[in-house]
Design a protein around this motif. Sequence first.
Motif, short mmCIF file in Angstrom:
data_model
loop_
_atom_site.label_atom_id
_atom_site.label_comp_id
_atom_site.label_asym_id
_atom_site.label_seq_id
_atom_site.Cartn_x
_atom_site.Cartn_y
_atom_site.Cartn_z
N ALA A 109 2.52 0.38 2.21
CA ALA A 109 1.61 1.03 3.32
C ALA A 109 0.47 -0.10 3.56
CB ALA A 109 0.91 2.21 2.56
N ASN A 110 -0.04 0.01 4.77
CA ASN A 110 -1.04 -0.96 5.12
C ASN A 110 -2.51 -0.90 4.69
OD1 ASN A 110 0.73 -1.79 6.90
ND2 ASN A 110 -0.17 -1.28 8.91
N ASN A 111 -2.90 0.69 4.16
CA ASN A 111 -4.34 0.80 3.78
C ASN A 111 -4.37 1.71 3.35
OD1 ASN A 111 -4.15 3.09 5.68
ND2 ASN A 111 -4.50 1.55 7.36
N ALA A 112 -5.58 2.25 2.69
CA ALA A 112 -5.58 3.38 1.78
C ALA A 112 -5.03 4.75 2.09
CB ALA A 112 -7.35 3.44 1.47
N GLU A 113 -5.45 4.95 3.67
CA GLU A 113 -4.93 6.13 4.17
C GLU A 113 -3.67 6.31 4.20
OE1 GLU A 113 -7.23 4.11 5.47
OE2 GLU A 113 -8.99 5.35 5.42
N GLN A 114 -2.82 5.32 4.52
CA GLN A 114 -1.48 5.26 4.55
C GLN A 114 -0.84 5.45 2.97
OE1 GLN A 114 0.51 2.07 6.71
NE2 GLN A 114 -0.61 2.47 8.48
N VAL A 115 -1.61 4.76 2.20
CA VAL A 115 -1.34 5.00 0.55
C VAL A 115 -1.07 6.44 0.25
CG1 VAL A 115 -2.02 4.58 -1.57
CG2 VAL A 115 -1.84 2.77 0.07
N ALA A 121 1.14 -8.86 -0.09
CA ALA A 121 0.56 -9.68 0.98
C ALA A 121 -0.23 -10.98 0.20
CB ALA A 121 -0.21 -8.85 1.86
N GLY A 122 0.20 -11.93 0.38
CA GLY A 122 -0.35 -13.33 0.00
C GLY A 122 -0.41 -13.49 -1.38
N ILE A 123 0.18 -12.93 -2.42
CA ILE A 123 0.18 -13.03 -3.62
C ILE A 123 1.15 -14.37 -4.12
CG2 ILE A 123 0.95 -12.25 -5.93
CD1 ILE A 123 -1.21 -10.56 -4.94
N SER A 124 0.57 -15.34 -4.50
CA SER A 124 1.22 -16.66 -4.54
C SER A 124 1.09 -17.45 -6.16
CB SER A 124 1.26 -17.59 -3.64
OG SER A 124 -0.20 -17.85 -3.54
N THR A 125 -0.06 -16.91 -6.79
CA THR A 125 -0.39 -17.64 -8.05
C THR A 125 -0.78 -16.43 -9.23
OG1 THR A 125 -2.76 -17.52 -7.78
CG2 THR A 125 -1.72 -19.35 -6.56
N GLY A 126 -0.67 -17.23 -10.39
CA GLY A 126 -1.12 -16.12 -11.59
C GLY A 126 -2.58 -15.69 -11.47
N GLU A 127 -3.36 -16.50 -10.67
CA GLU A 127 -4.71 -15.85 -10.47
C GLU A 127 -4.82 -14.47 -9.56
OE1 GLU A 127 -7.27 -19.08 -9.09
OE2 GLU A 127 -7.33 -20.27 -10.94
N ASP A 128 -3.71 -15.01 -8.49
CA ASP A 128 -3.64 -13.63 -7.71
C ASP A 128 -3.10 -12.26 -8.44
OD1 ASP A 128 -4.33 -15.36 -5.81
OD2 ASP A 128 -2.19 -15.65 -5.26
N ASN A 187 9.70 1.21 3.83
CA ASN A 187 8.63 1.06 4.62
C ASN A 187 7.80 -0.32 4.69
OD1 ASN A 187 7.18 2.33 6.81
ND2 ASN A 187 5.23 2.71 5.64
N HIS A 188 8.66 -1.42 4.52
CA HIS A 188 7.87 -2.70 4.39
C HIS A 188 7.43 -2.70 5.79
CE1 HIS A 188 7.47 -7.11 4.53
NE2 HIS A 188 7.25 -7.00 3.14
N SER A 189 6.24 -3.68 6.02
CA SER A 189 5.92 -3.69 7.30
C SER A 189 6.67 -4.55 8.11
CB SER A 189 4.44 -4.53 7.15
OG SER A 189 4.73 -5.98 6.84
N GLU A 211 -0.29 -3.62 1.58
CA GLU A 211 0.15 -4.70 2.20
C GLU A 211 -0.67 -4.72 3.48
OE1 GLU A 211 3.99 -6.97 0.61
OE2 GLU A 211 4.31 -5.34 1.99
N PRO A 212 -1.64 -5.20 3.62
CA PRO A 212 -2.17 -5.72 5.08
C PRO A 212 -1.34 -6.56 5.65
CG PRO A 212 -3.95 -5.74 3.45
CD PRO A 212 -2.68 -5.67 2.55
N PRO A 213 -0.52 -6.18 7.03
CA PRO A 213 0.41 -6.95 7.49
C PRO A 213 -0.15 -8.33 8.05
CG PRO A 213 -0.19 -5.29 8.84
CD PRO A 213 -0.83 -5.07 7.52
N GLU A 214 -1.34 -8.47 8.26
CA GLU A 214 -2.04 -9.88 8.74
C GLU A 214 -2.03 -10.81 7.70
OE1 GLU A 214 -5.60 -7.16 7.70
OE2 GLU A 214 -3.52 -6.82 8.76
#
Length: 214
Positions: free
Chosen positions: A113-119, A172-179, A84-86, A133-136
Amino acid sequence: MFVLVNLKAYPCDPVEVATAAHEVSESSDADVAIAPQAAAIETVAETGVETWAQHVSPNEHGSHTGSTLAEATAEAGATGTLLNHSENRLKLADIDGSLDAAERVDFDTVVCANNAEQVAAAAALGPDAVAVEPPELIGTGTPVSQADPDIVRDAVDAAAAVDESVDVYCGAGISTGEDVVAAEELGADGVLLASGVAKADDPQAALEDLVDPL
C-alpha cells in the motif's frame, strides 16, 4: 524481524541470492525470504530458503491464460505471496480474490500500500501483513523511515486500528542495516526490499549488512 527480498525481473542469479539468503537466515535473528520470478520458484525453493511468489491471480483452475495460479506456485515450493505491489497494482476486488486464492494453499500474504489510508483498506481484507511503500521512494536508496518516518508510524497505527493481528512491513528504499533498525524502531515487523540485494555485487554481504545490527 522479517526480511522479504523481491527479485522483481532483475537480471540476477536467483539461486545465488536464495542460497545467500538461506545462509543468512540460518545464522542470524532475521527471517529472510525471497520472491523470485514465477519460473524460478522451484529452483529457489530447492535452496531451502523461504520462497514467495511475486503475485498470485484471483482465480482458480480454468481458462485463465496468463494467470499465476496459486496452486501452481505452491506446487513449485512457494509458501507466501506479495500482492498489489506498486508495479503491479490491483483493484480492491482482485486483491480480495487473490487473498482467497492464497488462502486455498495456506500461503502467508502481504499486501502493499502507498499510505496509511490504503494500509487500513488492505488490513480490512485480512492479509497476514501489509507493506507501506511510497512509490516515489522505490529504488531510490532513500528509505521511507528517513524521508518521512510518520508514514511508517501512521501505517502501523492504521493497521492496528483495523486488525491488530496484521503485521506491518516497511518498504521502499531499504538498503542498509540502519534502515532495518529504523523501521523496527518505528513499529514495523519486517522490511520489503529489492535492488539493495538483487543488484548487489555480493548478495550475501549485502544481506549480512542488513541483518547485522539486529
